[in-house]
Write a protein that holds these residues in place. Structure first.
Motif, PDB file in Angstrom:
ATOM      1  N   ALA A   1       0.842  -1.204   0.000  1.00  8.82           N
ATOM      2  CA  ALA A   1       0.000   0.000   0.000  1.00  8.82           C
ATOM      3  C   ALA A   1       0.873   1.249   0.000  1.00  8.82           C
ATOM      4  N   ALA A   2       1.923   1.229   0.837  1.00  9.74           N
ATOM      5  CA  ALA A   2       2.833   2.368   0.912  1.00  9.74           C
ATOM      6  C   ALA A   2       3.527   2.582  -0.429  1.00  9.74           C
ATOM      7  N   PHE A   3       3.892   1.454  -1.055  1.00  2.00           N
ATOM      8  CA  PHE A   3       4.544   1.512  -2.360  1.00  2.00           C
ATOM      9  C   PHE A   3       3.654   2.233  -3.360  1.00  2.00           C
ATOM     10  N   LYS A   4       2.359   1.858  -3.325  1.00  2.00           N
ATOM     11  CA  LYS A   4       1.398   2.440  -4.260  1.00  2.00           C
ATOM     12  C   LYS A   4       1.199   3.931  -3.978  1.00  2.00           C
ATOM     13  N   ASN A   5       1.059   4.260  -2.688  1.00  2.00           N
ATOM     14  CA  ASN A   5       0.768   5.641  -2.313  1.00  2.00           C
ATOM     15  C   ASN A   5       1.937   6.589  -2.576  1.00  2.00           C
ATOM     16  N   SER A   6       3.143   6.072  -2.358  1.00  2.00           N
ATOM     17  CA  SER A   6       4.295   6.971  -2.530  1.00  2.00           C
ATOM     18  C   SER A   6       4.952   6.822  -3.900  1.00  2.00           C
ATOM     19  N   LEU A   7       4.223   6.211  -4.823  1.00  2.00           N
ATOM     20  CA  LEU A   7       4.800   5.948  -6.141  1.00  2.00           C
ATOM     21  C   LEU A   7       5.374   7.203  -6.820  1.00  2.00           C
ATOM     22  N   PRO A   8       4.669   8.340  -6.828  1.00  4.41           N
ATOM     23  CA  PRO A   8       5.228   9.524  -7.501  1.00  4.41           C
ATOM     24  C   PRO A   8       6.571   9.931  -6.908  1.00  4.41           C
ATOM     25  N   GLU A   9       6.655   9.951  -5.537  1.00 10.27           N
ATOM     26  CA  GLU A   9       7.935  10.312  -4.910  1.00 10.27           C
ATOM     27  C   GLU A   9       9.012   9.292  -5.236  1.00 10.27           C
ATOM     28  N   LEU A  10       8.630   8.009  -5.159  1.00 11.75           N
ATOM     29  CA  LEU A  10       9.611   6.953  -5.461  1.00 11.75           C
ATOM     30  C   LEU A  10      10.162   7.121  -6.875  1.00 11.75           C
ATOM     31  N   MET A  11       9.294   7.395  -7.824  1.00  8.02           N
ATOM     32  CA  MET A  11       9.730   7.544  -9.212  1.00  8.02           C
ATOM     33  C   MET A  11      10.677   8.740  -9.355  1.00  8.02           C
ATOM     34  N   PHE A  12      10.300   9.845  -8.699  1.00  7.97           N
ATOM     35  CA  PHE A  12      11.142  11.040  -8.773  1.00  7.97           C
ATOM     36  C   PHE A  12      12.549  10.737  -8.252  1.00  7.97           C
ATOM     37  N   HIS A  13      12.612  10.132  -7.058  1.00 10.97           N
ATOM     38  CA  HIS A  13      13.914   9.891  -6.447  1.00 10.97           C
ATOM     39  C   HIS A  13      14.705   8.804  -7.164  1.00 10.97           C
ATOM     40  N   SER A  14      13.987   7.813  -7.689  1.00  6.57           N
ATOM     41  CA  SER A  14      14.751   6.752  -8.376  1.00  6.57           C
ATOM     42  C   SER A  14      15.351   7.286  -9.682  1.00  6.57           C
ATOM     43  N   ARG A  15      14.698   8.295 -10.265  1.00  4.11           N
ATOM     44  CA  ARG A  15      15.275   8.866 -11.479  1.00  4.11           C
ATOM     45  C   ARG A  15      16.652   9.470 -11.163  1.00  4.11           C
ATOM     46  N   ILE A  16      16.727  10.174 -10.033  1.00  7.51           N
ATOM     47  CA  ILE A  16      18.001  10.770  -9.613  1.00  7.51           C
ATOM     48  C   ILE A  16      19.041   9.674  -9.358  1.00  7.51           C
ATOM     49  N   THR A  17      18.628   8.670  -8.574  1.00  5.82           N
ATOM     50  CA  THR A  17      19.570   7.596  -8.218  1.00  5.82           C
ATOM     51  C   THR A  17      20.048   6.848  -9.462  1.00  5.82           C
ATOM     52  N   LEU A  18      19.105   6.581 -10.376  1.00  2.00           N
ATOM     53  CA  LEU A  18      19.482   5.859 -11.596  1.00  2.00           C
ATOM     54  C   LEU A  18      20.438   6.680 -12.453  1.00  2.00           C
TER      55      LEU A  18
END
Lengths: 247, 280
Positions: free
Chosen positions: B51-68
C-alpha cells in the motif's frame, strides 16, 4: 627451378640449450616439402624462426634471396589448431589477413568469397566456426592461410587434429588443390604415410637438439591418389624412413 | 520475456521451489503481523508495504530517477576507465605492476567511511555519488577485462603476429572480443554495486535520490515506506541484472550456435569434386 625459401645453418637456443642446430633446408617454387620427425625434435621451433616470430642465435632465413630473419608478416603460417576466431563468421575469419593489410572489409569479403567453393565452404560464409565440422574448420584455416597471399606457406601439422577418415579425404582434396594454387609449401608432420603421400621432398629431423640429417625425394608425380598408399614404391619409401628414424 | 535467454528449457521445479519459498515467507510475515506478534510500527505487514509503495509511487519515481542517473553515470565512467586502463595495463607490463596493487588497495577502503569525505570534498551534488560508484564498480570491471586479455590463446596471438598484425590489431580482433564474456560477468556485479553505492552516497549528504528519501521516511518512522524503498531498490537491481544478461545475449550471437551434426556436412567441393575410386 627457383629456390624461394632457404634457411642457412639455423641454431635456436632456449635458456642456453640448443633446440635446433645447424638447420639448412630449402624450398623451391611450387614444391611441397615435408619435415618429418619425432616430437621434441624442434620442428615447430624451426617454423617459428622461419615465420619471424623467433630470432635465431645463428643462421639466416632467406626469402627469394633476401635476408628476412626475424621479420614477421612475410610467409603464411598455419598451425595444428585451426585458431579460427569464434566471434567472427567464416567469411570474416578467412578474410582477416586481407583486413590486417589494410584492405577494407567489403573488398576483403568479396575477394575471400571467390575462394569458398574451392575450399568446400560454399554457403558457409555466414556460419560461425562453432557450427562447422573439424574438417571444414581446417579448410577454413587453410583458406585464411592462402589468402594471406604469400607464395610460401608453413603448415605445422595441419591435418593431425582430424580423425583418420576426414584426414584421408582432406589429403586427396589438398593434393588436388595444390595443383591449382601453385603455392610453395613447407609442412610439418609426424605421420609417415602423410609425409610420403603429400611431399615432393622430405627432410628427416632427428635428435636433441634437432638436426636435419637426411633428405628423401619422392619421385612419384603429383597429383597423387590415395592408392599410392598401397604400392610397392610407397612401402619402400616407408621402410627407408623408418630406418632413418631408428624405429 | 527472458525465458529465451536460457540455453536449455529449465525444469519447472527450478522456478517453483524458490517461488514457493518466497511466497511462504511473505505469508508467514503477513500472519505474524496480523496476529499481533510483532508490533505494527516495528515491522509493517507485506500488505501495508504494498500500500505504501502504491501511495508513494510519484515520490519513489522522482527519487529513483536521480539515483538511476547517478548509477548510470558512475557505471559509464567505470566502464570507460576500466576499458582504457585494462588495455593499457595489458599492453605495458610496467603499468600493470605499478597499478594493480593500487587497484586492490582501493578495494579495501570502507565505502561508508570514504563517502562522507567525498561529500566534504565535492559538495552535495551528483559528483561525490558518481565518484563513490566509480570507486566500487571500476575494480570488478577492470579485473574481469584484464583477466580475459591475459588469458587469450598465445598461439592465436602468435598467429596474428605472424600475419603481420600490430598490437592494436591484436586487441581489436582477438583480445577485446575475447573479453566480452568476462566484461559482462564484471558488469553483472557492477550494476548492483552501482545502485547500492548511489544509495549509500545519498545517505551521507544530498537533497534528492532514493537514499535521501530513505533517511527522510526513517526519521518520520514511516517504516512501511522504508520497506517500499527497499523493495524498489531490489526491483531496480534485479531489472538491471536482467538487462545485462539480455545485452550479453545480443552481443554474443556466436555462442548460440551449435555444431552441425554431420561431420561430412559441406563436403561438396563444387569446383572439382574428387571421387575416390573404391577398389574391390
Amino acid at each position: 627451378m627457383k629456390t624461394i625459401l632457404e634457411t642457412k645453418s639455423i641454431t635456436k637456443k632456449y635458456q642456453g640449450r640448443a633446440v635446433i642446430e645447424d638447420i639448412s633446408i630449402r624450398l623451391q617454387e611450387g614444391e611441397l616439402v615435408g619435415l618429418l620427425g619425432i616430437s621434441g625434435s624442434g620442428k615447430s621451433t624451426l617454423f617459428n624462426v622461419v615465420s619471424g616470430l623467433l630470432m635465431p642465435e645463428q643462421g639466416k632465413v632467406l626469402l627469394e634471396g633476401e635476408d628476412v630473419t626475424g621479420k614477421t608478416g612475410l610467409v603464411s603460417y598455419m598451425q595444428q589448431k585451426d585458431l579460427l576466431l569464434p566471434h567472427k563468421t567464416v567469411i570474416d575469419n578467412v578474410s582477416l589477413p586481407l583486413l590486417l593489410k589494410g584492405i577494407n572489409k567489403k573488398e576483403a569479403r568479396a575477394q575471400a568469397s571467390a575462394y569458398l567453393p574451392q575450399f568446400g565452404l560454399e554457403g558457409k560464409a555466414d556460419k560461425y566456426p562453432g557450427q562447422l565440422s573439424g574438417g571444414m574448420r581446417q579448410r577454413a584455416a587453410l583458406l585464411r592461410t592462402h589468402l594471406f597471399g604469400s607464395h610460401v606457406a608453413l603448415l605445422d601439422e595441419p591435418f593431425s587434429a582430424l580423425d583418420a577418415l576426414t584426414k584421408r579425404r582432406i589429403h586427396e582434396w589438398y593434393l588436388e588443390l595444390m595443383g591449382h594454387l601453385g603455392m610453395s609449401t613447407l609442412f610439418i608432420t609426424h605421420d609417415i604415410d602423410e609425409a610420403i603421400l603429400l611431399s615432393d621432398r622430405l627432410y628427416i629431423m632427428t635428435g636433441i637438439p634437432g638436426r636435419v640429417e637426411h633428405e628423401i625425394i619422392i619421385s612419384e608425380k603429383r597429383p597423387r591418389h590415395l592408392e599410392f598408399n598401397t604400392t610397392e614404391s610407397f612401402l619402400n619409401y616407408k621402410k627407408e624412413i623408418l630406418e632413418l628414424l631408428h624405429l | 520475456m527472458f525465458s529465451v535467454l536460457r540455453k536449455k528449457p529449465a525444469s519447472i521445479s527450478d522456478r517453483v521451489y524458490p517461488a514457493a519459498i518466497i511466497v511462504g515467507l511473505v505469508l508467514l510475515w503477513q500472519l505474524l503481523s496480523v496476529s499481533g506478534a510483532v508490533p505494527e510500527f516495528m515491522l509493517p505487514s507485506p500488505l501495508q508495504v504494498l500500500a505504501a509503495f502504491k501511495n508513494s509511487l510519484p515520490e519513489l519515481m522522482f527519487h529513483s530517477r536521480i539515483t538511476l542517473t547517478e548509477a548510470f553515470a558512475g557505471l559509464g565512467v567505470s566502464i570507460l576507465l576500466a576499458f582504457v586502463l585494462a588495455t593499457a595495463m595489458d599492453h605495458f607490463s610496467w603499468l600493470y605492476r605499478a597499478f594493480f596493487p593500487l587497484m586492490v588497495i582501493s578495494q579495501t577502503i570502507p565505502t561508508v567511511a570514504i563517502a562522507p569525505l567525498l561529500v566534504l570534498w565535492m559538495g552535495y551534488g551528483m559528483l561525490p555519488k558518481i565518484a563513490l560508484i566509480v570507486l566500487v564498480c571500476f575494480f570488478p570491471l577492470a579485473v574481469a577485462l584484464l583477466d580475459s586479455f591475459r588469458s587469450s590463446d598465445p598461439d592465436l596471438i602468435n598467429l596474428m603476429r605472424a600475419m603481420g598484425a600490430g598490437p592494436s590489431q591484436i586487441f581489436r580482433h582477438v583480445k577485446w572480443p575475447a573479453a566480452i564474456s568476462g566484461f559482462f560477468s564484471g558488469l553483472k556485479i557492477s550494476v548492483s554495486y552501482a545502485i547500492v553505492g548511489a544509495v549509500i552516497a545519498e545517505w551521507l549528504g544530498g537533497n534528492e535520490g532514493l537514499g535521501v528519501y530513505m533517511i527522510r521516511v526513517k526519521r518520520s518512522y514511516s517504516f512501511d515506506k522504508m520497506f517500499a524503498v527497499i523493495l524498489l531498490i531490489m526491483l531496480i537491481s534485479l531489472l538491471l541484472i536482467r538487462l545485462t544478461v539480455w545485452l550479453e545475449y545480443l552481443a554474443t550471437p556466436w555462442r548460440r550456435v551449435r555444431q552441425e551434426d554431420d561431420n561430412n556436412a559441406g563436403w561438396d567441393i563444387a569446383d572439382k569434386p574428387v571421387v575416390h575410386k573404391v577398389k574391390k
